[in-house]
Design a protein around this motif. Sequence first.
Motif, PDB file in Angstrom:
ATOM      1  N   GLN A  18       0.835  -1.198   0.000  1.00 59.41           N
ATOM      2  CA  GLN A  18       0.000   0.000   0.000  1.00 59.41           C
ATOM      3  C   GLN A  18       0.874   1.254   0.000  1.00 59.41           C
ATOM      4  OE1 GLN A  18      -2.174  -0.823   3.582  1.00 59.41           O
ATOM      5  NE2 GLN A  18      -4.054  -1.304   2.442  1.00 59.41           N
ATOM      6  N   LEU A  22       0.949   4.030  -3.018  1.00 57.45           N
ATOM      7  CA  LEU A  22       0.631   5.436  -2.771  1.00 57.45           C
ATOM      8  C   LEU A  22       1.796   6.346  -3.140  1.00 57.45           C
ATOM      9  CD1 LEU A  22      -1.275   5.055   0.602  1.00 57.45           C
ATOM     10  CD2 LEU A  22      -2.255   5.779  -1.578  1.00 57.45           C
ATOM     11  N   LEU A  25       2.043   7.071  -6.882  1.00 60.83           N
ATOM     12  CA  LEU A  25       1.066   7.992  -7.448  1.00 60.83           C
ATOM     13  C   LEU A  25       1.567   9.429  -7.474  1.00 60.83           C
ATOM     14  CD1 LEU A  25      -2.209   6.705  -5.760  1.00 60.83           C
ATOM     15  CD2 LEU A  25      -1.479   6.357  -8.126  1.00 60.83           C
ATOM     16  N   MET A  73      -4.267  10.268   1.696  1.00 61.61           N
ATOM     17  CA  MET A  73      -4.585   9.603   0.430  1.00 61.61           C
ATOM     18  C   MET A  73      -5.140   8.206   0.691  1.00 61.61           C
ATOM     19  SD  MET A  73      -1.320  10.681  -1.920  1.00 61.61           S
ATOM     20  CE  MET A  73      -1.561   9.312  -3.023  1.00 61.61           C
ATOM     21  N   HIS A  74      -4.534   7.482   1.616  1.00 62.27           N
ATOM     22  CA  HIS A  74      -4.998   6.138   1.944  1.00 62.27           C
ATOM     23  C   HIS A  74      -6.426   6.171   2.474  1.00 62.27           C
ATOM     24  CE1 HIS A  74      -5.450   2.631   4.671  1.00 62.27           C
ATOM     25  NE2 HIS A  74      -4.955   2.006   3.622  1.00 62.27           N
ATOM     26  N   ILE A  77      -8.887   7.023  -0.490  1.00 65.42           N
ATOM     27  CA  ILE A  77      -9.041   5.892  -1.408  1.00 65.42           C
ATOM     28  C   ILE A  77      -9.847   4.776  -0.744  1.00 65.42           C
ATOM     29  CG2 ILE A  77      -7.773   4.048  -2.584  1.00 65.42           C
ATOM     30  CD1 ILE A  77      -5.620   6.168  -3.211  1.00 65.42           C
ATOM     31  N   THR A  78      -9.583   4.516   0.515  1.00 65.29           N
ATOM     32  CA  THR A  78     -10.328   3.485   1.240  1.00 65.29           C
ATOM     33  C   THR A  78     -11.796   3.866   1.365  1.00 65.29           C
ATOM     34  OG1 THR A  78      -8.345   2.905   2.469  1.00 65.29           O
ATOM     35  CG2 THR A  78     -10.436   2.158   3.372  1.00 65.29           C
ATOM     36  N   VAL A  80     -13.580   5.822  -0.609  1.00 66.63           N
ATOM     37  CA  VAL A  80     -14.213   5.710  -1.928  1.00 66.63           C
ATOM     38  C   VAL A  80     -14.459   4.245  -2.269  1.00 66.63           C
ATOM     39  CG1 VAL A  80     -13.843   6.065  -4.397  1.00 66.63           C
ATOM     40  CG2 VAL A  80     -13.350   7.895  -2.786  1.00 66.63           C
ATOM     41  N   TYR A  81     -13.500   3.400  -1.985  1.00 66.42           N
ATOM     42  CA  TYR A  81     -13.643   1.971  -2.267  1.00 66.42           C
ATOM     43  C   TYR A  81     -14.795   1.371  -1.470  1.00 66.42           C
ATOM     44  CZ  TYR A  81     -12.621  -2.996  -2.485  1.00 66.42           C
ATOM     45  OH  TYR A  81     -12.727  -4.336  -2.651  1.00 66.42           O
TER      46      TYR A  81
END
Length: 91
Positions: A18, A22, A25, A73-74, A77-78, A80-81
């Motif tokens: 992870q 990240l 990106l 960011m993590h 993203i989590t 949204v997922y």
Amino acid sequence: MGKCKSYYQSVQCLRENQLMALMSLLSLRDFPEPVRGALMLRYHHGYSLSQAAVKTSTTRQAVSRAEKKILMMHDVITAVYVAQSTSLDCE
């Protein structure tokens, strides 16, 4: 590793894949090599912010900002997922 609860926790709460994803990106302009190295020292060896900064010749503030950015960011993203997967379950 455990789940991150705030931006003030360490990158050690992320898994290595992870963290690498990240960091990939972000451009080298946003995350220069010394900062990436300091984050890896914190992840692999448990260095403090000050120790990692001195070892990689960067500032503690740069390492702290980078760590907060990675954790934010993590979390985004989590979130949204999870939101996307729950909306698929409802259909």
